[in-house]
Design a protein around this motif. Structure first.
Motif, PDB file in Angstrom:
ATOM      1  N   LEU A 140       3.236  -7.188  32.865  1.00  0.00           N
ATOM      2  CA  LEU A 140       2.413  -6.407  32.236  1.00  0.00           C
ATOM      3  C   LEU A 140       1.950  -7.442  31.168  1.00  0.00           C
ATOM      4  CD1 LEU A 140       5.231  -3.471  31.856  1.00  0.00           C
ATOM      5  CD2 LEU A 140       3.247  -3.270  33.125  1.00  0.00           C
ATOM      6  N   ILE A 141       1.075  -6.480  30.180  1.00  0.00           N
ATOM      7  CA  ILE A 141       0.483  -7.204  29.029  1.00  0.00           C
ATOM      8  C   ILE A 141       1.351  -7.426  28.002  1.00  0.00           C
ATOM      9  CG2 ILE A 141      -1.307  -7.189  27.436  1.00  0.00           C
ATOM     10  CD1 ILE A 141      -3.121  -5.451  29.667  1.00  0.00           C
ATOM     11  N   THR A 142       1.741  -8.691  27.762  1.00  0.00           N
ATOM     12  CA  THR A 142       2.875  -8.808  26.603  1.00  0.00           C
ATOM     13  C   THR A 142       2.581  -9.916  25.863  1.00  0.00           C
ATOM     14  OG1 THR A 142       5.122  -9.409  26.238  1.00  0.00           O
ATOM     15  CG2 THR A 142       3.981 -10.014  28.323  1.00  0.00           C
ATOM     16  N   GLY A 143       2.645  -9.839  24.312  1.00  0.00           N
ATOM     17  CA  GLY A 143       2.553 -11.036  23.713  1.00  0.00           C
ATOM     18  C   GLY A 143       2.985 -10.951  22.200  1.00  0.00           C
ATOM     19  N   ARG A 144       3.284 -11.928  21.564  1.00  0.00           N
ATOM     20  CA  ARG A 144       3.884 -12.241  20.395  1.00  0.00           C
ATOM     21  C   ARG A 144       2.899 -11.462  19.352  1.00  0.00           C
ATOM     22  NH1 ARG A 144       4.862 -15.787  16.067  1.00  0.00           N
ATOM     23  NH2 ARG A 144       3.315 -17.522  16.686  1.00  0.00           N
ATOM     24  N   VAL A 145       3.583 -10.880  18.211  1.00  0.00           N
ATOM     25  CA  VAL A 145       2.869 -10.369  17.095  1.00  0.00           C
ATOM     26  C   VAL A 145       2.769 -11.796  16.032  1.00  0.00           C
ATOM     27  CG1 VAL A 145       2.689  -9.003  15.212  1.00  0.00           C
ATOM     28  CG2 VAL A 145       3.688  -8.022  17.489  1.00  0.00           C
ATOM     29  N   LEU A 146       1.760 -11.842  15.781  1.00  0.00           N
ATOM     30  CA  LEU A 146       1.497 -13.185  14.875  1.00  0.00           C
ATOM     31  C   LEU A 146       1.474 -12.858  13.339  1.00  0.00           C
ATOM     32  CD1 LEU A 146      -1.701 -14.749  16.531  1.00  0.00           C
ATOM     33  CD2 LEU A 146       0.404 -15.164  16.749  1.00  0.00           C
ATOM     34  N   ASP A 200      13.507 -18.922   4.413  1.00  0.00           N
ATOM     35  CA  ASP A 200      12.347 -18.690   3.354  1.00  0.00           C
ATOM     36  C   ASP A 200      11.114 -19.140   3.944  1.00  0.00           C
ATOM     37  OD1 ASP A 200      13.776 -17.513   1.585  1.00  0.00           O
ATOM     38  OD2 ASP A 200      13.859 -19.161   0.252  1.00  0.00           O
ATOM     39  N   HIS A 201      11.208 -20.586   5.068  1.00  0.00           N
ATOM     40  CA  HIS A 201       9.838 -20.952   5.481  1.00  0.00           C
ATOM     41  C   HIS A 201       9.688 -20.321   6.773  1.00  0.00           C
ATOM     42  CE1 HIS A 201       7.454 -24.245   6.783  1.00  0.00           C
ATOM     43  NE2 HIS A 201       8.169 -24.201   8.006  1.00  0.00           N
ATOM     44  N   VAL A 202      10.320 -19.687   7.434  1.00  0.00           N
ATOM     45  CA  VAL A 202       9.866 -19.008   8.586  1.00  0.00           C
ATOM     46  C   VAL A 202       9.455 -17.648   8.095  1.00  0.00           C
ATOM     47  CG1 VAL A 202      10.918 -17.631  10.805  1.00  0.00           C
ATOM     48  CG2 VAL A 202      11.866 -19.952  10.160  1.00  0.00           C
ATOM     49  N   ARG A 203       9.803 -16.836   7.107  1.00  0.00           N
ATOM     50  CA  ARG A 203       9.202 -15.798   6.454  1.00  0.00           C
ATOM     51  C   ARG A 203       7.848 -16.003   6.022  1.00  0.00           C
ATOM     52  NH1 ARG A 203      14.610 -13.905   3.521  1.00  0.00           N
ATOM     53  NH2 ARG A 203      15.008 -12.053   4.699  1.00  0.00           N
ATOM     54  N   ARG A 204       7.267 -17.041   5.949  1.00  0.00           N
ATOM     55  CA  ARG A 204       5.736 -17.374   5.671  1.00  0.00           C
ATOM     56  C   ARG A 204       5.153 -17.717   7.018  1.00  0.00           C
ATOM     57  NH1 ARG A 204       5.127 -15.004   1.178  1.00  0.00           N
ATOM     58  NH2 ARG A 204       2.956 -15.970   1.043  1.00  0.00           N
ATOM     59  N   GLU A 205       5.902 -17.538   8.300  1.00  0.00           N
ATOM     60  CA  GLU A 205       5.135 -18.289   9.444  1.00  0.00           C
ATOM     61  C   GLU A 205       5.226 -17.108  10.639  1.00  0.00           C
ATOM     62  OE1 GLU A 205       7.638 -21.456  10.560  1.00  0.00           O
ATOM     63  OE2 GLU A 205       5.799 -22.867   9.860  1.00  0.00           O
ATOM     64  N   MET A 206       6.221 -16.152  10.746  1.00  0.00           N
ATOM     65  CA  MET A 206       6.141 -14.963  11.649  1.00  0.00           C
ATOM     66  C   MET A 206       6.836 -13.985  10.951  1.00  0.00           C
ATOM     67  SD  MET A 206       8.909 -16.153  14.277  1.00  0.00           S
ATOM     68  CE  MET A 206       7.788 -17.202  15.410  1.00  0.00           C
ATOM     69  N   PRO A 207       6.316 -12.556  11.828  1.00  0.00           N
ATOM     70  CA  PRO A 207       7.241 -11.396  11.474  1.00  0.00           C
ATOM     71  C   PRO A 207       8.499 -11.294  11.633  1.00  0.00           C
ATOM     72  CG  PRO A 207       5.509 -11.048  13.129  1.00  0.00           C
ATOM     73  CD  PRO A 207       5.330 -12.680  12.781  1.00  0.00           C
ATOM     74  N   ILE A 208       8.943 -10.640  10.772  1.00  0.00           N
ATOM     75  CA  ILE A 208      10.580 -10.664  10.940  1.00  0.00           C
ATOM     76  C   ILE A 208      10.927  -9.304  11.120  1.00  0.00           C
ATOM     77  CG2 ILE A 208      12.647 -11.142   9.579  1.00  0.00           C
ATOM     78  CD1 ILE A 208      10.894 -13.766   9.576  1.00  0.00           C
ATOM     79  N   VAL A 209      11.886  -9.211  12.325  1.00  0.00           N
ATOM     80  CA  VAL A 209      12.359  -7.736  12.812  1.00  0.00           C
ATOM     81  C   VAL A 209      13.203  -7.170  11.731  1.00  0.00           C
ATOM     82  CG1 VAL A 209      13.040  -6.410  14.570  1.00  0.00           C
ATOM     83  CG2 VAL A 209      12.075  -8.680  14.968  1.00  0.00           C
ATOM     84  N   TYR A 210      13.264  -5.950  11.152  1.00  0.00           N
ATOM     85  CA  TYR A 210      13.875  -5.369  10.207  1.00  0.00           C
ATOM     86  C   TYR A 210      14.395  -3.677  10.961  1.00  0.00           C
ATOM     87  CZ  TYR A 210      14.174  -8.168   6.259  1.00  0.00           C
ATOM     88  OH  TYR A 210      14.539  -9.146   5.293  1.00  0.00           O
ATOM     89  N   VAL A 211      15.519  -3.449  10.247  1.00  0.00           N
ATOM     90  CA  VAL A 211      15.769  -1.732  10.459  1.00  0.00           C
ATOM     91  C   VAL A 211      15.586  -1.343   9.209  1.00  0.00           C
ATOM     92  CG1 VAL A 211      16.911  -1.920  12.925  1.00  0.00           C
ATOM     93  CG2 VAL A 211      18.108  -2.303  10.954  1.00  0.00           C
TER      94      VAL A 211
END
Lengths: 207, 207, 207, 207
Positions: free
Chosen positions: C93-99, D50-61
C-alpha cells in the motif's frame, strides 16, 4: 387485543423509573386494555406494525456481545441460539427495534437484558458512533443485509459483557468463541442475511 | 389525494434508473392517482405519516455541507436559510427522512440535491459511520435535540461540496462561513433544537 | 553525506511554500551540504535514523487508495507493485514516515504524490480519525503487524483518488481491483506482515 | 547515568510478566547501570531523547478519564493537577509517550496507572480508533496544539475509570467535574496549548 411483546414496560423493569415524556403515567395495564380514552401513545398492535414495516425504514440496534481482557482486547464473541419463527434453531446476535421515545442507549440496554438476563452487566459505549450501519432490505440482493419482513436500519455496537448471562425468552443459549473461531467461514455460514458480515466487521474494527 | 413532497420519484431524478425492488414499475402517476389496485407499496399520505410519527422513531439523515481545501481541511461550513412551516425564516442544515427501500447513501445524495441543486457535486463519505447520531424527541428536555412532530434518529454526516449550489424549493439561500464563524455563540443561537450542537460536533470532529 | 530520500524538500514540491517553523529558510542545499553552522534542524542521516528506529516508535501513515462511485462506494482498491530492498517484486500500500514538523495531512498528500504522481488528485478525509491504527513490531508474533526494521505506529486512511496515476520512483505499477478481488485469500497472501489485514479492515469499515 | 523515569520497568509493575521481545531478560538494574556490554536495547538517556525530540515526531497517548453511568453516558470528567517543570501548578489530562516495543493499549494502561494508581480499574476501549489525533508542534500557531519541547502525535482516548483513584508521583489531585462544568470557558482556560480542545472534542464526540 394483541400487544407486541417488547412494547410493554413492566414495574420490575430495570428502567421503570426513567422519564418517558407522555408515557410517564402509562401502566402496562393501559397497554393491554387501553386507557379508556383510546390506546396509549405509541401503542401499536401487530397488524399495524406489520403494515408500517412495508412503508418506512425501522430503526434497530444490533449488538455484538464480547468478553474482553484487562487491556480491552476481545477474548470471546457471543452468539445466540434461538428458536426462529418457523421453529428451526438459528444463530443470531442481539437485535431489536428501537421503541417510540426510547433512546438508543436504552434500546441497547433493554435488548441485552432481554436476551442475556439482568446480571449481564453490559459496558455500554461512551459514544454512540456505531462501528457500522447495516441496511436490511426486504428485497434480496439490494445490499448484503436481507430481512424479508422489512427495511431496517440497524446501528451496530460491540458491547463488553462483564457479568453472567442467563439466556431469556426465545434465547436458548449463548455460545462464547474466540475471534478466530467466529470468523471461520463454516461458522459464519450459520448466520445468514448479513449477520455474518456484522461479526466480520466488528472483529476487523476491534483488531 | 395529497402526497408528501419527497415521496414522489420523477423520471428526471438523478437516480430514476436505480432498482427499487417492488417499486421498480411504479410511476409518479401511481403515487398521485393510485395504481388502480390500491396505492403503490410504500405510499404514505400525510395523515398516515403524521400518525406513524407519533408511534415509532423515524430514520433521518442530517448533512453538514462544507467546502474543503486541498488537504481536506474545512474552509467553510454551509447553512441554509429556509421558510419554515410558520412562514418565518429559519437557519438549518440539510436534513430529510430516509424513504422506504432507499439506501442511506441515496438519501444523502437526494437531500443534498433537493436543497443545493443538481450540480453541487457532493463528495459522499467512503464509510457510513456517522460522526454523530442525533436523537430528536417530541418532549423538550429529554435530549439536546427536540422535534415537536416526532421521535427522529438522525445519522449525521459531513459532506464536502465540490460544485456550485443553486438553492431549491423552500431553501432561499446557502450561506458559507468559516468554522470559527459558525461556532460563535450568537450564530449558533439561530439554530435551535439541537442543530447548533450538530454543527459544534461536526467542527470538533473534523479539527 | 548521505541524506534519506524523503527528507529533502525541493523547490518544485507541491508544498514548498508552506510554513515549517524553524525550517522556513532551509534549502535542499542545506540538507545536502549542511548550513555551515552544522546540519539543519530535523536532519537525520541514515545511520542516525536506523539507530532511532531501535529506540522509539516511529509515526507512519498508511493509505489504501480507492476509486469510488458517485455515491461514495468503493469501486476499486489500488495496490502497488514495487521493487523491494532485496530486489524482489512486492505488493504494498502507500506508506511512509511522518517527518519532523510535518502534519499528518501533509504526510498523506506527500506519500500519495510520491507513489502515484502529481495528478492523482487525492480526496483527503475531512477528519483525521484513522479507520485503524496498525502497530508494527520488530519481533514477529507480537501483533499481526511485523516490520523487522522498527516499531512503527501507522495511522491508516482510505483515500479516494480522483485523478490519473503515474507511478513514481520505486513504484512499478498500480493495480486496481474490486473489493471482492482484493479480499480473496490468494491475493491477500501477496501482502505479508499485516498489510493484508489493513486491506481487510479498510473494506470491512467501508461496506 | 540519568534514566528517564518512565523508561524503567519494575518487578512490581502490573505488566512485568508480559513479553517484550529483546527486552525480555532486561532488569531495571541493567537500565540503571548498563548490562556490562553496553546499554540495554531501547535505552535512552535524557540528552538523547531531547535530541530525538527535535528530529522526529514522537508517539503519545492522551487520555480523558471519565466516570460513566449505567448507560455509558459521561457523568464526570477527570482532570489532573500537577507540579509543572517550572514548579507551578498546572491542570492536565493523562498523557505520556509510547515506549519502544510497547503497544498502545499497554501505554494507555501504564499512563493511567502512573497517574491514578493501581486500583483505578480503567475500562480500555474495544477498538483503538482514537476520537482525535492531536498534532503538537514546537512552533506556536502551526496547529491548535503546542509543545515547546517536541513534535508529538497524540492518539486521544476517552477511558472510563471504574475504581478508586490514588494520585501518584507528580500528580497532586484528580478533580471530577460534570461535562457542563469542564466545558465552561473559564475552566478550559486553565488548560493551555490545546488540551482544552481535546476536552472539548471528547465531550462533543461522546454526546
Amino acid at each position: 387485543m394483541p400487544v407486541l411483546n417488547d412494547e410493554v414496560p413492566d414495574e420490575g423493569d430495570y428502567d421503570a423509573s426513567r422519564r418517558r415524556g407522555e408515557f410517564d403515567n402509562i401502566t402496562p395495564d393501559d397497554f393491554i386494555r387501553g386507557s379508556g380514552h383510546g390506546n396509549p401513545p405509541g401503542w401499536m398492535d401487530s397488524s399495524e406494525i406489520d403494515h408500517v414495516r412495508r412503508e418506512m425504514p425501522i430503526v434497530y440496534v444490533e449488538i455484538v456481545p464480547v468478553r474482553t481482557d484487562e487491556f480491552g482486547r476481545i477474548d470471546q464473541v457471543g452468539t445466540l441460539l434461538r428458536v426462529g419463527d418457523d421453529s428451526s434453531i438459528e444463530r443470531t446476535l442481539i437485535t431489536g427495534r428501537v421503541l417510540f421515545h426510547e433512546s438508543l442507549r436504552e434500546a441497547v440496554a433493554r435488548n441485552i437484558s432481554k436476551d442475556l438476563g439482568d446480571i449481564a452487566l453490559p459496558v455500554l459505549p461512551v459514544n454512540l458512533q456505531p462501528f457500522s450501519v447495516a441496511e436490511f432490505f426486504p428485497t434480496p440482493g439490494v445490499s448484503r443485509y436481507y430481512d424479508p419482513r422489512q427495511h431496517a436500519v440497524a446501528l451496530c455496537y460491540v458491547v463488553p459483557i462483564a457479568g453472567d448471562c442467563k439466556p431469556q425468552d426465545e434465547t436458548l443459549d449463548v455460545e462464547w468463541l474466540s475471534p478466530a473461531e467466529v470468523t471461520r467461514p463454516d461458522f459464519l455460514a450459520q448466520m445468514p442475511n448479513g449477520h455474518d458480515q456484522i461479526i466480520r466487521q466488528a472483529i476487523a474494527w476491534a483488531e
